[in-house]
Design a protein around this motif. Sequence first.
Motif, mmCIF file in Angstrom:
data_model
loop_
_atom_site.group_PDB
_atom_site.id
_atom_site.type_symbol
_atom_site.label_atom_id
_atom_site.label_comp_id
_atom_site.label_asym_id
_atom_site.label_seq_id
_atom_site.Cartn_x
_atom_site.Cartn_y
_atom_site.Cartn_z
ATOM 1 N N ASN A 98 29.708 46.463 45.227
ATOM 2 C CA ASN A 98 30.398 45.932 44.047
ATOM 3 C C ASN A 98 31.911 45.871 44.264
ATOM 4 O O ASN A 98 32.566 44.905 43.854
ATOM 5 C CB ASN A 98 30.087 46.777 42.812
ATOM 6 C CG ASN A 98 28.696 46.509 42.261
ATOM 7 O OD1 ASN A 98 28.094 45.481 42.558
ATOM 8 N ND2 ASN A 98 28.193 47.443 41.478
ATOM 9 N N GLU A 99 32.462 46.898 44.893
ATOM 10 C CA GLU A 99 33.894 46.904 45.173
ATOM 11 C C GLU A 99 34.266 45.801 46.152
ATOM 12 O O GLU A 99 35.291 45.116 45.983
ATOM 13 C CB GLU A 99 34.310 48.272 45.725
ATOM 14 C CG GLU A 99 34.290 49.383 44.678
ATOM 15 C CD GLU A 99 34.513 50.743 45.281
ATOM 16 O OE1 GLU A 99 35.126 51.606 44.608
ATOM 17 O OE2 GLU A 99 34.065 50.977 46.436
ATOM 18 N N ARG A 100 33.448 45.616 47.174
ATOM 19 C CA ARG A 100 33.710 44.543 48.146
ATOM 20 C C ARG A 100 33.658 43.180 47.481
ATOM 21 O O ARG A 100 34.510 42.316 47.741
ATOM 22 C CB ARG A 100 32.706 44.606 49.296
ATOM 23 C CG ARG A 100 32.881 45.782 50.219
ATOM 24 C CD ARG A 100 32.146 45.591 51.528
ATOM 25 N NE ARG A 100 30.708 45.475 51.358
ATOM 26 C CZ ARG A 100 29.872 46.498 51.341
ATOM 27 N NH1 ARG A 100 30.339 47.731 51.485
ATOM 28 N NH2 ARG A 100 28.573 46.321 51.187
ATOM 29 N N GLN A 101 32.672 42.988 46.633
ATOM 30 C CA GLN A 101 32.551 41.702 45.958
ATOM 31 C C GLN A 101 33.735 41.451 45.029
ATOM 32 O O GLN A 101 34.186 40.314 44.873
ATOM 33 C CB GLN A 101 31.229 41.640 45.180
ATOM 34 C CG GLN A 101 29.993 41.541 46.064
ATOM 35 C CD GLN A 101 30.062 40.350 47.018
ATOM 36 O OE1 GLN A 101 30.426 39.239 46.611
ATOM 37 N NE2 GLN A 101 29.694 40.577 48.263
ATOM 38 N N GLY A 102 34.239 42.517 44.423
ATOM 39 C CA GLY A 102 35.416 42.383 43.580
ATOM 40 C C GLY A 102 36.635 41.953 44.377
ATOM 41 O O GLY A 102 37.409 41.088 43.953
ATOM 42 N N VAL A 103 36.818 42.553 45.564
ATOM 43 C CA VAL A 103 37.921 42.183 46.450
ATOM 44 C C VAL A 103 37.802 40.719 46.855
ATOM 45 O O VAL A 103 38.775 39.954 46.821
ATOM 46 C CB VAL A 103 37.941 43.082 47.707
ATOM 47 C CG1 VAL A 103 38.873 42.507 48.773
ATOM 48 C CG2 VAL A 103 38.366 44.498 47.344
ATOM 49 N N LEU A 104 36.594 40.306 47.229
ATOM 50 C CA LEU A 104 36.379 38.927 47.673
ATOM 51 C C LEU A 104 36.594 37.931 46.546
ATOM 52 O O LEU A 104 37.144 36.848 46.766
ATOM 53 C CB LEU A 104 34.963 38.784 48.240
ATOM 54 C CG LEU A 104 34.725 39.487 49.583
ATOM 55 C CD1 LEU A 104 33.242 39.530 49.908
ATOM 56 C CD2 LEU A 104 35.502 38.800 50.701
ATOM 57 N N GLN A 105 36.179 38.294 45.340
ATOM 58 C CA GLN A 105 36.368 37.382 44.220
ATOM 59 C C GLN A 105 37.850 37.213 43.915
ATOM 60 O O GLN A 105 38.333 36.089 43.671
ATOM 61 C CB GLN A 105 35.639 37.903 42.975
ATOM 62 C CG GLN A 105 35.692 36.949 41.786
ATOM 63 C CD GLN A 105 35.036 35.615 42.085
ATOM 64 O OE1 GLN A 105 33.859 35.552 42.432
ATOM 65 N NE2 GLN A 105 35.788 34.525 41.955
ATOM 66 N N ARG A 106 38.593 38.311 43.970
ATOM 67 C CA ARG A 106 40.036 38.219 43.728
ATOM 68 C C ARG A 106 40.723 37.437 44.851
ATOM 69 O O ARG A 106 41.657 36.662 44.592
ATOM 70 C CB ARG A 106 40.629 39.624 43.596
ATOM 71 C CG ARG A 106 40.186 40.356 42.332
ATOM 72 C CD ARG A 106 40.973 41.617 42.104
ATOM 73 N NE ARG A 106 40.725 42.654 43.092
ATOM 74 C CZ ARG A 106 39.725 43.533 43.041
ATOM 75 N NH1 ARG A 106 38.852 43.480 42.034
ATOM 76 N NH2 ARG A 106 39.574 44.456 43.967
ATOM 77 N N ALA A 107 40.249 37.634 46.080
ATOM 78 C CA ALA A 107 40.805 36.875 47.206
ATOM 79 C C ALA A 107 40.541 35.383 47.024
ATOM 80 O O ALA A 107 41.423 34.551 47.249
ATOM 81 C CB ALA A 107 40.206 37.371 48.522
ATOM 82 N N PHE A 108 39.334 35.055 46.619
ATOM 83 C CA PHE A 108 38.974 33.646 46.391
ATOM 84 C C PHE A 108 39.824 33.035 45.278
ATOM 85 O O PHE A 108 40.357 31.928 45.426
ATOM 86 C CB PHE A 108 37.488 33.544 46.050
ATOM 87 C CG PHE A 108 37.038 32.130 45.766
ATOM 88 C CD1 PHE A 108 36.743 31.271 46.797
ATOM 89 C CD2 PHE A 108 36.925 31.687 44.460
ATOM 90 C CE1 PHE A 108 36.331 29.960 46.542
ATOM 91 C CE2 PHE A 108 36.522 30.390 44.186
ATOM 92 C CZ PHE A 108 36.220 29.521 45.233
ATOM 93 N N ASP A 109 39.951 33.764 44.179
ATOM 94 C CA ASP A 109 40.735 33.261 43.037
ATOM 95 C C ASP A 109 42.191 33.037 43.441
ATOM 96 O O ASP A 109 42.801 32.023 43.074
ATOM 97 C CB ASP A 109 40.658 34.241 41.871
ATOM 98 C CG ASP A 109 39.266 34.315 41.259
ATOM 99 O OD1 ASP A 109 38.456 33.397 41.509
ATOM 100 O OD2 ASP A 109 38.990 35.302 40.548
ATOM 101 N N ASN A 110 42.749 33.988 44.173
ATOM 102 C CA ASN A 110 44.137 33.845 44.619
ATOM 103 C C ASN A 110 44.304 32.666 45.564
ATOM 104 O O ASN A 110 45.269 31.906 45.470
ATOM 105 C CB ASN A 110 44.600 35.118 45.339
ATOM 106 C CG ASN A 110 45.051 36.204 44.390
ATOM 107 O OD1 ASN A 110 44.841 36.116 43.185
ATOM 108 N ND2 ASN A 110 45.655 37.243 44.939
#
Length: 233
Positions: A98-110
């Motif tokens: 879940n933490e990894r997916q959160g990082v990736l989602q924020r990276a994608f959004d940015n």
Amino acid sequence: MDKHELSETDKAFFQDGLRLAEAATNNQPAANKLWQATRQEQDAIEGLIEALSSEAARQNITIDCRKGCSWCCHQPIFGVSHEFHYLWKFIELNMSENERQGVLQRAFDNYQKRGRLSQDELNKSKLPCPLLKDGACSAYPARPMACRIYLSMSEESCKRFHDSPEDENNYPALLEFPLRAGQMMNEGFTEGLKPTGLINNEYLMEEGLLIAHNNGDPIDENNLSNHPLFKKY
């Protein structure tokens, strides 16, 4: 870069990075050796930072960087392939799914925002780093060189740069020596990888994280020349 124009200090840091990469790859790059060399490079620059901080304290020079101060974590952060290779391994070992997916989602959004900016717009953009959590880096031990060598003598100057990046007078009051030392060490490391065919590409933090993840597809760590981070673009 013309190595003949480098100072003796520059050359020393360049050679440090070069030797680390050469020792790790030895013409046959292996993931575990590359991770170890990256850790050694990071430990070396940390030792320098600690020494500089101690000397600054003796000379009554203030270094305002501390946990919980994250003004610089909102500006574009750049790293190179071997750093993201190590950073993603750290994330895999130390974060939940879940933490990894959160990082990736924020990276994608940015990246959806920053990936379309001109260089000038990018330099002035302010978005929280995908790894920023509760005012601190969630992957602090594995952060790239650019994060390690960014030492400010004035938190207020960092805040002004964050709030008004368009004002050229608001650049942070940074110590120049660690910036140069880290840059030269990374350039030496990049040079040391060349005989193996590995290309140390430069990426935005957001882009590097996404490429390291590789859309979740398996990566053959025994064949780094085909690793998405080290491919020629």
